[in-house]
Design an enzyme around this catalytic site. Structure first.
Site, PDB file in Angstrom:
ATOM      1  N   ASP A   1       9.122   5.543   0.387  1.00 32.65           N
ATOM      2  CA  ASP A   1       7.833   5.511  -0.325  1.00 32.65           C
ATOM      3  C   ASP A   1       7.584   4.145  -0.963  1.00 32.65           C
ATOM      4  OD1 ASP A   1       9.664   5.915  -2.421  1.00 32.65           O
ATOM      5  OD2 ASP A   1       8.952   7.943  -2.865  1.00 32.65           O
TER       6      ASP A   1
ATOM      7  N   HIS B   1       4.525   1.825  -0.057  1.00 35.91           N
ATOM      8  CA  HIS B   1       3.697   1.336  -1.160  1.00 35.91           C
ATOM      9  C   HIS B   1       3.435  -0.173  -0.998  1.00 35.91           C
ATOM     10  CE1 HIS B   1       2.513   1.181  -5.572  1.00 35.91           C
ATOM     11  NE2 HIS B   1       2.800  -0.092  -5.334  1.00 35.91           N
ATOM     12  N   GLU B   2       4.495  -0.936  -0.781  1.00 36.34           N
ATOM     13  CA  GLU B   2       4.335  -2.394  -0.696  1.00 36.34           C
ATOM     14  C   GLU B   2       3.514  -2.787   0.533  1.00 36.34           C
ATOM     15  OE1 GLU B   2       4.901  -3.889  -3.282  1.00 36.34           O
ATOM     16  OE2 GLU B   2       6.231  -2.449  -4.233  1.00 36.34           O
TER      17      GLU B   2
ATOM     18  N   HIS C   1      -0.115  -2.323   0.094  1.00 38.36           N
ATOM     19  CA  HIS C   1      -0.791  -3.431  -0.611  1.00 38.36           C
ATOM     20  C   HIS C   1      -1.326  -4.450   0.401  1.00 38.36           C
ATOM     21  CE1 HIS C   1      -0.321  -2.442  -4.788  1.00 38.36           C
ATOM     22  NE2 HIS C   1       0.998  -2.473  -4.775  1.00 38.36           N
TER      23      HIS C   1
ATOM     24  N   TYR D   1      -6.971  -6.828  -8.137  1.00 36.65           N
ATOM     25  CA  TYR D   1      -5.788  -6.267  -8.802  1.00 36.65           C
ATOM     26  C   TYR D   1      -5.908  -6.362 -10.316  1.00 36.65           C
ATOM     27  CZ  TYR D   1      -0.941  -4.657  -8.672  1.00 36.65           C
ATOM     28  OH  TYR D   1       0.218  -3.913  -8.786  1.00 36.65           O
TER      29      TYR D   1
ATOM     30  N   GLU E   1      -3.326   0.258  -6.770  1.00 32.88           N
ATOM     31  CA  GLU E   1      -2.012   0.881  -6.995  1.00 32.88           C
ATOM     32  C   GLU E   1      -1.970   2.315  -6.478  1.00 32.88           C
ATOM     33  OE1 GLU E   1       1.160   0.395  -8.118  1.00 32.88           O
ATOM     34  OE2 GLU E   1       0.496  -1.577  -7.508  1.00 32.88           O
TER      35      GLU E   1
ATOM     36  N   GLU F   1      11.937   7.835  -6.039  1.00 35.21           N
ATOM     37  CA  GLU F   1      13.077   8.649  -6.479  1.00 35.21           C
ATOM     38  C   GLU F   1      14.377   8.286  -5.761  1.00 35.21           C
ATOM     39  OE1 GLU F   1      10.507   9.745  -4.776  1.00 35.21           O
ATOM     40  OE2 GLU F   1      11.370  10.498  -2.916  1.00 35.21           O
TER      41      GLU F   1
ATOM     42  N   ASP G   1      -0.429  -5.665 -17.992  1.00 36.04           N
ATOM     43  CA  ASP G   1      -0.281  -5.122 -16.631  1.00 36.04           C
ATOM     44  C   ASP G   1      -1.618  -5.199 -15.881  1.00 36.04           C
ATOM     45  OD1 ASP G   1       0.836  -3.803 -14.381  1.00 36.04           O
ATOM     46  OD2 ASP G   1       0.366  -1.825 -15.217  1.00 36.04           O
TER      47      ASP G   1
ATOM     48  N   HIS H   1      -0.708  -0.147 -13.342  1.00 31.18           N
ATOM     49  CA  HIS H   1       0.360   0.816 -13.057  1.00 31.18           C
ATOM     50  C   HIS H   1       0.335   2.008 -14.018  1.00 31.18           C
ATOM     51  CE1 HIS H   1       1.983  -2.855 -11.100  1.00 31.18           C
ATOM     52  NE2 HIS H   1       2.431  -1.991 -10.205  1.00 31.18           N
TER      53      HIS H   1
HETATM   54  N1  ASN Z   1       6.328  -3.262  -7.316  1.00 34.53           N
HETATM   55  C1  ASN Z   1       5.108  -3.698  -7.942  1.00 34.53           C
HETATM   56  C2  ASN Z   1       3.931  -3.119  -7.202  1.00 34.53           C
HETATM   57  O1  ASN Z   1       3.960  -2.978  -5.997  1.00 34.53           O
HETATM   58  C3  ASN Z   1       5.095  -5.161  -7.943  1.00 34.53           C
HETATM   59  C4  ASN Z   1       3.762  -5.732  -7.818  1.00 34.53           C
HETATM   60  O2  ASN Z   1       3.396  -6.184  -6.776  1.00 34.53           O
HETATM   61  N2  ASN Z   1       2.995  -5.738  -8.878  1.00 34.53           N
HETATM   62  O3  ASN Z   1       2.934  -2.830  -7.794  1.00 34.53           O
HETATM   63 ZN    ZN Z   2       2.081  -1.704  -6.246  1.00 36.84          ZN
HETATM   64 CA    CA Z   3       8.871  10.238  -2.816  1.00 37.71          CA
END
Ligand code: ASN
Ligand code: ZN
Ligand code: CA
Length: 304
Positions: free
Chosen positions: A141, A145-146, A149, A160, A169, A188, A224, A229
């Site tokens: 996951d 997620h990355e 992005h 962002y 996000e 997790e 942030d 986040h």
């Molecule tokens: N792990 C964080 C995220 O994907 C790092 C970042 O890029 N801000 O949001």
């Molecule tokens: Zn992220």
């Molecule tokens: Ca998961």
């Protein structure tokens, strides 16, 4: 022949066996996958605990990537392939740019580095400090997620910061769920390796990890990037309610269409509701049960 595609194997961060698409050249094996229908390749490199990116190719002498220290390399390579396959097979998208560009993952970034990120060109993963995080590529996951992005950057382009950033996000978390749909938790598999049952975030219960799940509790902050986040908990809860109601396969279609067709760099939560409703209307009809489920989900988090 001196160079060719090969099939290797290894053990991931948490010890699991992983079949690997590798490459052999001049006595050395590489985490270098030429088997996908891309113009580029999927390749994995190591920063050797420094900060040079992409650093050096991950290499092995016999194509058995079984050393403990190779777990991060194994999982970055394996999980990048899984996410590539998901976008290609489910959404007919060829790599993050839909032009088949090379996917590079660099592992062993920095020392005890408790994060992972897309840097605009490639994915980067820390090893974690061993108590807050295990090597972050160990979580499918997190990898999804990355890489999402990168997809967002090349499609909706959600800025962002503030609500557009929280949506950015949330899209990464929702697609993280689509890739790792056995639970509603994010991260997790690598978060606090000594503690069972916890995670970075929860889509079903954002409050469990300090996030709001309703506009009544929206956090106004400039830290942030404007709480990207934190406030992602609100669209995440709407995502959970949507997916729970209409099922994963309908939800992933409307989310992908919203992300790639309707959302724009300055979209806010209300625009996300409208984008998802329009996508639901496109596939299932305005007033369909699917359409109404999307409306109900966003009603429940106070976004109209
Ligand atoms: N792990 C964080 C995220 O994907 C790092 C970042 O890029 N801000 O949001
Ligand atoms: Zn992220
Ligand atoms: Ca998961």
């Amino acid at each position: 022949v001196t160079a060719s595609a090969t099939s290797g194997y290894g053990y991931g961060v948490n010890g699991g066996y992983k079949a690997l698409n590798t490459y052999y050249s001049s006595g050395t094996y590489y985490l270098y996958d030429v088997t996908k229908p891309m113009s580029g390749v999927i390749r994995t490199t190591t920063a050797k605990n420094g900060t040079s990116i992409p650093g050096w190719y991950s290499v092995d002498s016999n194509n058995a990537w079984t050393a403990y220290s190779q777990g991060a390399d194994v999982d970055a390579h394996y999980n990048a392939g899984k996410v590539y396959d998901y976008y290609y097979n489910t959404h007919n998208r060829n790599s993050y740019d839909n032009s088949g560009s090379t996917l590079t993952s660099t592992v062993h970034y920095g020392s005890n580095y408790n994060n992972a990120f897309w840097n605009g060109s490639q994915m980067v993963y820390g090893d974690g400090d061993g108590s807050t995080f295990a090597p972050l590529s160990g979580a499918l996951d997190v990898v999804a997620h990355e890489l999402t992005h990168a997809v967002t950057e090349r499609t909706a382009g959600l800025q962002y910061q503030y609500q557009s950033g929280a949506l950015n996000e949330s899209m990464s978390d929702v697609f993280g769920y689509f890739l790792d749909s056995g639970d509603w938790l994010m991260g997790e598999d690598v978060y606090t390796p000594g503690v069972g049952g916890d995670a970075l975030r929860s889509l079903s219960n954002p409050e469990a990890y300090g996030q709001p799940s309703h506009m009544n509790d929206y956090v106004n902050t400039s830290s942030d990037n404007g709480g990207v986040h934190t406030n992602s908990g609100i669209p995440n809860k709407a995502g959970y309610l949507t997916i729970s109601s209409i099922g994963k396969s309908a939800a992933e279609k409307i989310y992908y269409r919203a992300l790639t067709v309707y959302l724009t760099p300055t979209s806010d939560f209300s625009d996300a509701r409208a984008a998802l409703l329009q996508s639901a209307a496109d596939y299932y009809g305005s007033g369909s049960s699917t359409y109404n489920a999307v409306a109900n989900a966003w009603n429940q988090v106070g976004v109209y």
